[in-house]
Enzyme design. Structure first.
Site, PDB file in Angstrom:
ATOM      1  N   SER A 138     -29.811  99.436  61.332  1.00 59.99           N
ATOM      2  CA  SER A 138     -31.257  99.402  61.124  1.00 59.99           C
ATOM      3  C   SER A 138     -31.908  99.523  62.485  1.00 59.99           C
ATOM      4  CB  SER A 138     -31.650  98.062  60.479  1.00 59.99           C
ATOM      5  OG  SER A 138     -33.045  97.851  60.545  1.00 59.99           O
ATOM      6  N   TYR A 151     -31.586  88.565  59.615  1.00 61.75           N
ATOM      7  CA  TYR A 151     -31.260  89.974  59.367  1.00 61.75           C
ATOM      8  C   TYR A 151     -31.015  90.707  60.685  1.00 61.75           C
ATOM      9  CZ  TYR A 151     -31.865  94.838  57.918  1.00 61.75           C
ATOM     10  OH  TYR A 151     -31.691  96.186  57.719  1.00 61.75           O
TER      11      TYR A 151
END
Length: 275
Positions: A138, A151
C-alpha cells in the site's frame, strides 16, 4: 510449459482482476480466497475474458493450510513460478482505540501471511533458479497515516521484510518486489476494522474519515490496479518497488525522499483538521 501463478485474496477488487489478467496473459492461475462460495464474481469475470481460473480455498492466516496448498499445487502442476501476495485487511484507529488483538490481526494477515507464503514457495523457486514474488502492500507501506497505526505498521513491516530478502533471493534468480496501490475502488474500506466514533479522538477521526472518503470517491479502478499488479509480476525489467498509478507514485515519493520525517508529518497533519 505453462507457468503457474498463485494469488491470494481474489474474491473481489484488484485481486480478482489481477487473477483474470494473469490468466489472460497465459499463466495457469491458482486463485485463492477464504470462502469459495464467494467465487462467482471471479468466475464470471474469467468467463467474460475467455480464460479459466483454478479457484481454491485458503485462509492465509492458517499457515498449515497454506503449506498444504503449496504442496498440492507443486505436486499437481510442477511448481509455482509466480506468487502474488494480495490478501489484506485495513484497520482504522489510533493506538488507544485499538486492542492488542486487533493489532495482532493486522500483523497476521498483512505481514505474517505473505511472509509465510513467501517462505513456502522459495525452496522450489530457488532450486529451479527462477521465480517472481510480488507482495501487494500500500502507499501506507511507505507513508504512515493518521488512524492507520496498525495497518501502516504491518505494511511497513512487510515492505522491510521483502526489501531485505530481495538482494539475497536475487542471487538465486528469484525476483522479490512490492507494489503500492493508493485508493482503489473496492470493498476494502467497508471491510476495514474500525472503532466507535466517540471519545477524545472523535473529532479527529471524523475529519480523517471525511478526507479518506473523498480519496476513495476518486479511487483507481480495481481493473486498472489488477493490471498494474500483473505488469509488476511479469515485467522484463526488475524493480523492487512498484506503484499501481501515477498518484500512488507521487504519494509514496513524499516519504521516500523524507530523510528527517518532517515532510510526511506536514503532509498528513491537515488530514485530521476539520474544515
Amino acid at each position: 510449459m505453462t507457468e503457474v501463478a498463485l494469488i491470494t485474496g481474489t474474491s473481489s477488487g484488484m485481486g480478482l482482476h489481477a487473477a483474470v489478467e494473469l490468466a489472460r496473459r497465459g499463466l495457469h492461475v491458482v486463485a485463492t480466497m477464504r470462502d469459495v462460495e464467494r467465487a462467482a464474481p471471479l468466475r464470471d469475470a474469467a468467463a467474460a475474458a475467455g480464460v479459466e481460473i483454478d479457484v481454491r480455498a485458503l485462509d492465509v492466516v492458517d499457515h498449515a493450510a497454506a503449506a498444504r496448498l503449496v504442496d498440492e499445487v507443486e505436486a499437481e502442476l510442477g511448481g509455482i513460478q509466480v506468487l502474488v501476495n494480495n490478501a489484506g485487511q485495513g484497520a482504522v484507529g489510533t493506538a488507544e482505540q485499538l486492542s492488542i488483538r486487533q493489532i495482532q490481526e493486522q500483523l497476521d494477515i498483512n505481514y505474517l501471511a505473505p511472509v509465510n507464503l513467501t517462505k513456502l514457495v522459495l525452496p522450489g523457486m530457488r532450486e529451479r533458479g527462477s521465480g517472481r514474488i510480488v507482495t501487494v502492500t500500500s502507499v501506507g507501506g511507505a507513508v504512515g497515516q493518521p488512524f492507520a497505526d496498525a495497518y501502516c505498521g504491518a505494511k511497513f513491516a512487510v515492505e522491510g521484510f521483502m526489501q531485505s530478502l530481495a538482494v539475497v533471493a536475487e542471487r538465486f534468480g528469484v525476483r522479490v518486489s512490492v507494489i503500492e496501490p493508493a485508493a482503489v475502488a473496492s470493498a476494502f474500506v467497508a471491510n476495514a476494522v474500525r472503532p466507535e466514533r466517540e471519545g477524545p479522538y472523535a473529532a479527529l477521526l471524523e475529519a480523517y474519515i471525511a478526507r479518506t472518503s473523498g480519496a476513495f470517491a476518486n479511487a483507481q479502478t480495481p481493473e486498472s490496479a489488477g493490471a498494474a499488479i500483473a505488469d509488476a509480476a511479469l515485467a522484463d525489467e526488475y524493480r523492487f518497488r512498484w506503484q499501481s498509478s501515477a498518484g500512488a507514485t507521487s504519494f509514496v515519493g513524499v516519504s521516500l525522499a523524507d530523510t528527517d520525517g518532517s515532510r510526511v508529518l506536514g503532509f498528513t497533519r491537515p488530514w485530521i483538521s476539520a474544515g
